[in-house]
Design a protein around this motif. Structure first.
Motif, PDB file in Angstrom:
ATOM      1  N   TYR A  33       0.799  -1.262  -0.101  1.00  0.00           N
ATOM      2  CA  TYR A  33       0.119   0.049   0.015  1.00  0.00           C
ATOM      3  C   TYR A  33       0.913   1.328  -0.015  1.00  0.00           C
ATOM      4  O   TYR A  33       0.552   2.053  -0.720  1.00  0.00           O
ATOM      5  CB  TYR A  33      -0.991   0.048   1.181  1.00  0.00           C
ATOM      6  N   TRP A  34       1.878   1.291   0.860  1.00  0.00           N
ATOM      7  CA  TRP A  34       2.877   2.393   0.892  1.00  0.00           C
ATOM      8  C   TRP A  34       3.342   2.540  -0.402  1.00  0.00           C
ATOM      9  O   TRP A  34       3.466   3.843  -0.997  1.00  0.00           O
ATOM     10  CB  TRP A  34       3.832   1.928   1.897  1.00  0.00           C
ATOM     11  N   THR A  35       3.914   1.587  -1.122  1.00  0.00           N
ATOM     12  CA  THR A  35       4.482   1.795  -2.409  1.00  0.00           C
ATOM     13  C   THR A  35       3.556   2.196  -3.645  1.00  0.00           C
ATOM     14  O   THR A  35       3.959   3.042  -4.276  1.00  0.00           O
ATOM     15  CB  THR A  35       5.072   0.134  -3.041  1.00  0.00           C
ATOM     16  N   TRP A  36       2.547   1.845  -3.483  1.00  0.00           N
ATOM     17  CA  TRP A  36       1.644   2.235  -4.607  1.00  0.00           C
ATOM     18  C   TRP A  36       0.776   3.566  -4.389  1.00  0.00           C
ATOM     19  O   TRP A  36       0.476   4.260  -5.311  1.00  0.00           O
ATOM     20  CB  TRP A  36       0.408   1.286  -4.728  1.00  0.00           C
ATOM     21  N   SER A  37       0.527   3.669  -2.940  1.00  0.00           N
ATOM     22  CA  SER A  37      -0.002   5.265  -2.632  1.00  0.00           C
ATOM     23  C   SER A  37       0.864   6.384  -2.528  1.00  0.00           C
ATOM     24  O   SER A  37       0.411   7.372  -2.848  1.00  0.00           O
ATOM     25  CB  SER A  37      -0.792   4.808  -1.249  1.00  0.00           C
ATOM     26  N   TYR A  38       2.229   5.931  -2.191  1.00  0.00           N
ATOM     27  CA  TYR A  38       3.172   7.098  -1.792  1.00  0.00           C
ATOM     28  C   TYR A  38       4.203   7.325  -2.918  1.00  0.00           C
ATOM     29  O   TYR A  38       4.882   8.142  -2.950  1.00  0.00           O
ATOM     30  CB  TYR A  38       3.706   7.249  -0.598  1.00  0.00           C
ATOM     31  N   ARG A  39       4.705   6.082  -3.267  1.00  0.00           N
ATOM     32  CA  ARG A  39       5.778   5.954  -4.026  1.00  0.00           C
ATOM     33  C   ARG A  39       5.809   5.445  -5.519  1.00  0.00           C
ATOM     34  O   ARG A  39       6.833   5.257  -6.025  1.00  0.00           O
ATOM     35  CB  ARG A  39       6.789   4.987  -3.265  1.00  0.00           C
ATOM     36  N   GLY A  40       4.582   5.462  -6.017  1.00  0.00           N
ATOM     37  CA  GLY A  40       4.411   5.260  -7.338  1.00  0.00           C
ATOM     38  C   GLY A  40       4.422   4.172  -8.001  1.00  0.00           C
ATOM     39  O   GLY A  40       4.336   3.694  -9.021  1.00  0.00           O
ATOM     40  N   GLY A  41       4.197   3.069  -7.075  1.00  0.00           N
ATOM     41  CA  GLY A  41       4.198   1.645  -7.569  1.00  0.00           C
ATOM     42  C   GLY A  41       5.374   0.927  -7.736  1.00  0.00           C
ATOM     43  O   GLY A  41       6.364   1.213  -7.188  1.00  0.00           O
ATOM     44  N   LEU A  42       5.397  -0.013  -8.877  1.00  0.00           N
ATOM     45  CA  LEU A  42       6.490  -1.091  -8.908  1.00  0.00           C
ATOM     46  C   LEU A  42       6.988  -0.981 -10.329  1.00  0.00           C
ATOM     47  O   LEU A  42       5.870  -0.967 -11.427  1.00  0.00           O
ATOM     48  CB  LEU A  42       6.067  -2.365  -8.550  1.00  0.00           C
ATOM     49  N   ALA A  43       8.197  -1.098 -10.752  1.00  0.00           N
ATOM     50  CA  ALA A  43       8.705  -1.059 -12.069  1.00  0.00           C
ATOM     51  C   ALA A  43      10.064  -1.719 -12.037  1.00  0.00           C
ATOM     52  O   ALA A  43      10.572  -2.100 -11.075  1.00  0.00           O
ATOM     53  CB  ALA A  43       8.761   0.467 -12.625  1.00  0.00           C
TER      54      ALA A  43
END
Length: 239
Positions: A33-43
């Motif tokens: 949730y932190w990654t997708w909501s505040y850090r732009g997701g995954l790549a």
């Protein structure tokens, strides 16, 4: 209480079992949730989103899968052979996540010209992975290699148990240092040192939950009354 297919009771109370299972999955859910909501997701392209694979995989592997593996012989209502197989499988899942997580951060550093292994977090992480690998190899040889003598297996079992909990403890410390390091970088970049943001609250909450998981795992492993009957009788089981 539950029973395995040999009629053996699982002595961990159902409320403690439920509490652990809910708590153990929560850090991974919150990190995603932190990654997708505040850090732009995954790549996987060298961007900041590339780095995000590192915390997601490390928390999933070294916290969730490792804790599940440590408690396999306390919590699972199945045969000893099945417990052993799941113990090994969960460790393999943990190791796979950790290796991919390490590759992710190294590749991110390489693509962006950053140096490697200069922080306390990275040093603790390397030590954790080295001890994790050593623990796995020793355990595999001692308990799955047919040429290992029974008396040596019996004498090695307490060492294996202590080393396993020690590696997990170091993984907990490394995770907490990493979360603190990440949030400090974010605050410096966004100049939010003077006021705690919702992202800070989320990061600190993840850290506290990880610490709570360690307390639960330690409590379950350290209480003799939570051991299966065959463990109390001294049979060869991994804790």
């Amino acid at each position: 209480m539950k029973r395995d297919d040999a009629g053996e009771r699982v002595y961990v109370p159902i409320w403690l079992f439920t509490l652990y299972e809910l708590a153990s999955a929560l850090p991974t859910v919150l990190i995603v949730y932190w990654t997708w909501s505040y850090r732009g997701g995954l790549a996987w392209n060298g961007s900041e989103q590339h780095f995000n694979w590192h915390p997601v995989l490390m928390v999933t592997g070294l916290i969730y899968f490792t804790s599940q593996s440590l408690l396999a012989f306390r919590l699972l209502p199945c045969s000893k052979a099945t417990k052993k197989a799941l113990h090994v499988l969960l460790h393999l899942c943990s190791g796979t996540c950790a290796v991919i997580g390490l590759v992710a951060v190294l590749e991110f550093h390489r693509r962006n010209g950053h140096s490697d292994f200069h922080s306390l977090h990275s040093w603790c992480g390397l030590i954790t992975l080295a001890l994790f690998t050593l623990q796995f190899l020793l355990g595999f040889c001692a308990f799955l290699f047919p040429g290992f003598r029974m008396e040596r297996r019996t004498s090695f079992r307490p060492i294996h148990s202590v080393l396993g909990l020690g590696v997990f403890s170091l993984a907990i410390v490394t995770s907490l240092i990493g979360i603190n390091e990440k949030i400090q970088f974010i605050n410096l970049a966004s100049h939010e040192d003077e006021e705690m943001s919702l992202e800070n609250v989320l990061a600190n909450s993840v850290g506290l939950i990880i610490l709570f998981i360690f307390c639960l795992v330690f409590a379950i492993l350290s209480r003799k009354r939570y051991k299966a009957l065959s463990q109390r009788q001294g049979e060869l089981l991994l804790p």
